[in-house]
Every structure is written in structure tokens, then in C-alpha cells.
Design a protein around this motif. Structure first.
Motif, PDB file in Angstrom:
ATOM      1  N   LYS A  78       0.821  -1.120   0.070  1.00 54.66           N
ATOM      2  CA  LYS A  78       0.071  -0.121   0.088  1.00 54.66           C
ATOM      3  C   LYS A  78       0.818   1.167  -0.071  1.00 54.66           C
ATOM      4  O   LYS A  78       0.377   2.273  -0.529  1.00 54.66           O
ATOM      5  N   GLN A  79       2.150   1.231   0.739  1.00 59.24           N
ATOM      6  CA  GLN A  79       2.845   2.197   0.584  1.00 59.24           C
ATOM      7  C   GLN A  79       4.076   2.606  -0.103  1.00 59.24           C
ATOM      8  O   GLN A  79       4.385   3.559  -0.736  1.00 59.24           O
ATOM      9  N   VAL A  80       4.601   1.320  -0.931  1.00 55.99           N
ATOM     10  CA  VAL A  80       5.707   1.453  -1.523  1.00 55.99           C
ATOM     11  C   VAL A  80       5.763   0.753  -2.823  1.00 55.99           C
ATOM     12  O   VAL A  80       4.938  -0.413  -2.955  1.00 55.99           O
ATOM     13  N   ARG A  81       6.354   0.853  -3.962  1.00 58.89           N
ATOM     14  CA  ARG A  81       6.529   0.157  -4.869  1.00 58.89           C
ATOM     15  C   ARG A  81       7.906   0.114  -5.515  1.00 58.89           C
ATOM     16  O   ARG A  81       8.611   1.469  -5.573  1.00 58.89           O
ATOM     17  N   VAL A 133      -2.937 -12.169   2.542  1.00 55.44           N
ATOM     18  CA  VAL A 133      -2.736 -12.531   1.227  1.00 55.44           C
ATOM     19  C   VAL A 133      -3.812 -12.024   0.189  1.00 55.44           C
ATOM     20  O   VAL A 133      -4.088 -12.414  -0.713  1.00 55.44           O
ATOM     21  N   ASP A 134      -4.672 -10.948   0.704  1.00 52.47           N
ATOM     22  CA  ASP A 134      -5.811 -10.564   0.175  1.00 52.47           C
ATOM     23  C   ASP A 134      -5.347  -9.384  -0.910  1.00 52.47           C
ATOM     24  O   ASP A 134      -3.989  -9.160  -0.959  1.00 52.47           O
ATOM     25  N   ASP A 135      -6.097  -8.951  -1.781  1.00 54.54           N
ATOM     26  CA  ASP A 135      -5.752  -8.337  -2.957  1.00 54.54           C
ATOM     27  C   ASP A 135      -5.367  -6.944  -2.629  1.00 54.54           C
ATOM     28  O   ASP A 135      -5.649  -6.313  -1.443  1.00 54.54           O
ATOM     29  N   LEU A 136      -4.494  -6.240  -3.042  1.00 56.08           N
ATOM     30  CA  LEU A 136      -3.949  -4.846  -2.790  1.00 56.08           C
ATOM     31  C   LEU A 136      -4.989  -3.957  -2.957  1.00 56.08           C
ATOM     32  O   LEU A 136      -5.093  -2.729  -2.355  1.00 56.08           O
ATOM     33  N   GLU A 137      -6.065  -3.918  -3.750  1.00 52.81           N
ATOM     34  CA  GLU A 137      -7.188  -3.172  -4.032  1.00 52.81           C
ATOM     35  C   GLU A 137      -8.037  -3.074  -2.851  1.00 52.81           C
ATOM     36  O   GLU A 137      -8.704  -2.330  -2.878  1.00 52.81           O
ATOM     37  N   LYS A 138      -8.083  -4.291  -1.783  1.00 51.78           N
ATOM     38  CA  LYS A 138      -9.003  -3.974  -0.709  1.00 51.78           C
ATOM     39  C   LYS A 138      -8.152  -2.794   0.105  1.00 51.78           C
ATOM     40  O   LYS A 138      -7.075  -2.423   0.228  1.00 51.78           O
ATOM     41  N   GLU A 139      -9.391  -2.312   0.765  1.00 57.03           N
ATOM     42  CA  GLU A 139      -8.693  -0.921   1.473  1.00 57.03           C
ATOM     43  C   GLU A 139      -8.025  -1.241   2.494  1.00 57.03           C
ATOM     44  O   GLU A 139      -6.845  -0.293   2.701  1.00 57.03           O
ATOM     45  N   LYS A 140      -7.742  -2.260   3.418  1.00 56.63           N
ATOM     46  CA  LYS A 140      -6.960  -2.327   4.611  1.00 56.63           C
ATOM     47  C   LYS A 140      -6.001  -3.448   4.471  1.00 56.63           C
ATOM     48  O   LYS A 140      -5.556  -4.227   5.243  1.00 56.63           O
ATOM     49  N   SER A 141      -5.824  -3.685   3.085  1.00 55.92           N
ATOM     50  CA  SER A 141      -4.813  -5.051   2.711  1.00 55.92           C
ATOM     51  C   SER A 141      -3.433  -4.576   3.248  1.00 55.92           C
ATOM     52  O   SER A 141      -3.031  -3.698   3.159  1.00 55.92           O
ATOM     53  N   LEU A 142      -2.690  -5.623   3.925  1.00 59.98           N
ATOM     54  CA  LEU A 142      -1.382  -5.767   4.280  1.00 59.98           C
ATOM     55  C   LEU A 142      -0.639  -6.586   3.628  1.00 59.98           C
ATOM     56  O   LEU A 142       0.536  -6.852   3.921  1.00 59.98           O
TER      57      LEU A 142
END
Length: 173
Positions: free
Chosen positions: A59-62, A116-125
Motif C-alpha cells: 500500500k505504501q511502496v512500489r 494475502v488479500d488483493d492490494l485493491e482491498k482498503e485495509k490490505s497488508l
């Protein structure tokens, strides 16, 4: 009792104690069956040297690490800042050697627990990892979840992984 007799009896006692320990250990030894573990990313084994790009994002870094024509890996988004080829090689080999310990959940509602949820989910870690080969094909495309310290083996640590497009998640080490 003479010192010679005392040493003789002590030596015999020590031999008997050691022999009895071996007998007890042998008696209570359990038979073990170890199934050969399958790699989580089977396509990586033969293509470790073909890796041209690694992409990590959360969510924060690419972060994108790419191989240049001369073989040097660089941080593409940081003005081609050089990255140690040795570190990249160790990472890629480590990924290729990851083995499946056991299957975990297929239920999407449980993905956030093991991250392991998708990054599109709001609170995904989750952390999304892509590794690409020479022709641009995805050698690895997976969500890397949280660590699990309840594994057995050489590392005593595992990670949850779910390949993109699959419902099944896995515990790997």
C-alpha cells in the motif's frame, strides 16, 4: 577398596550406563515419513538466471529492480541506482527454493488474517511480488503474507503465499 578396584568398577559402571542409554533411545525412536515438498514456484527452478525484473509493491511502496543490458541490476525508479547483483541472486534463489509446507485457506474472507488479500482491498497488508523472465513472462506473481513462526524444519519460520488468480493460499518455507 583399593584405588585400582574403584577405577575398574567406575569404568564398568560408565560403560553400562552408556549402553543402557543407547538401548532406551533405540527403543523409543519413532519412524518418520517425510514427503518430498513441492516448490511453490516450480517455473523458477530452471529460470533463476533468466530473471530480468522484480517488482514489489504494497500500500505504501512500489519498488522495481530491473536488469540492464550489461547484467547489472538497478532500481529503475531511482535513476538506475545500482543494486548488488549478489543480493538479487540470493533473493531469487531463495524464492526458487521455497517449498510448500501445507495448504491453507481458499476462503476470500479469511485472506486478511494471513495477509494475502488483493492490494485493491482498503485495509490490505499484503505484499505483491512479481518476477519476470527474459521474454517478459511472469515467473512469479503472488501475494506474500505474514510470517508464521509455528513451522518446523531448518528455518523455523514460514510465510503465507497466494498466487495471483488462485483461491488457494499456502504456507511455505
Amino acid at each position: 577398596m583399593t584405588p585400582k578396584a574403584f577405577l575398574t568398577f567406575s569404568g564398568v559402571t560408565a560403560v553400562v550406563v552408556v549402553a543402557s542409554m543407547f538401548i532406551v533411545v533405540e527403543r523409543y525412536a519413532t519412524a518418520t515419513f517425510v514427503k518430498e515438498k513441492e516448490p511453490i514456484f516450480p517455473s523458477m527452478h530452471d529460470k533463476v538466471n533468466d530473471v530480468t525484473e522484480l517488482l514489489y509493491e504494497d500500500k505504501q511502496v512500489r519498488i522495481k529492480v530491473a536488469r540492464q543490458q550489461d547484467g547489472q541490476f538497478v532500481l529503475a525508479e531511482r535513476h538506475n541506482y545500482p543494486v548488488s547483483n549478489q543480493i538479487v541472486r540470493e533473493l531469487v534463489i531463495g524464492l526458487a527454493e521455497l517449498k510448500v509446507l501445507e495448504p491453507k485457506t481458499k476462503l476470500e474472507k479469511l485472506y486478511p488474517r494471513i495477509q494475502v488479500d488483493d492490494l485493491e482491498k482498503e485495509k490490505s497488508l499484503a505484499k505483491h511480488l512479481q518476477v519476470k523472465g527474459k521474454s517478459g513472462e511472469n515467473l512469479i506473481d503472488a501475494f506474500i503474507g505474514r510470517r508464521n513462526f509455528d513451522t518446523t524444519g531448518l528455518t523455523d519460520e514460514g510465510r503465507y503465499v497466494r498466487r495471483v488468480g488462485e483461491a488457494q493460499s499456502w504456507l511455505v518455507a
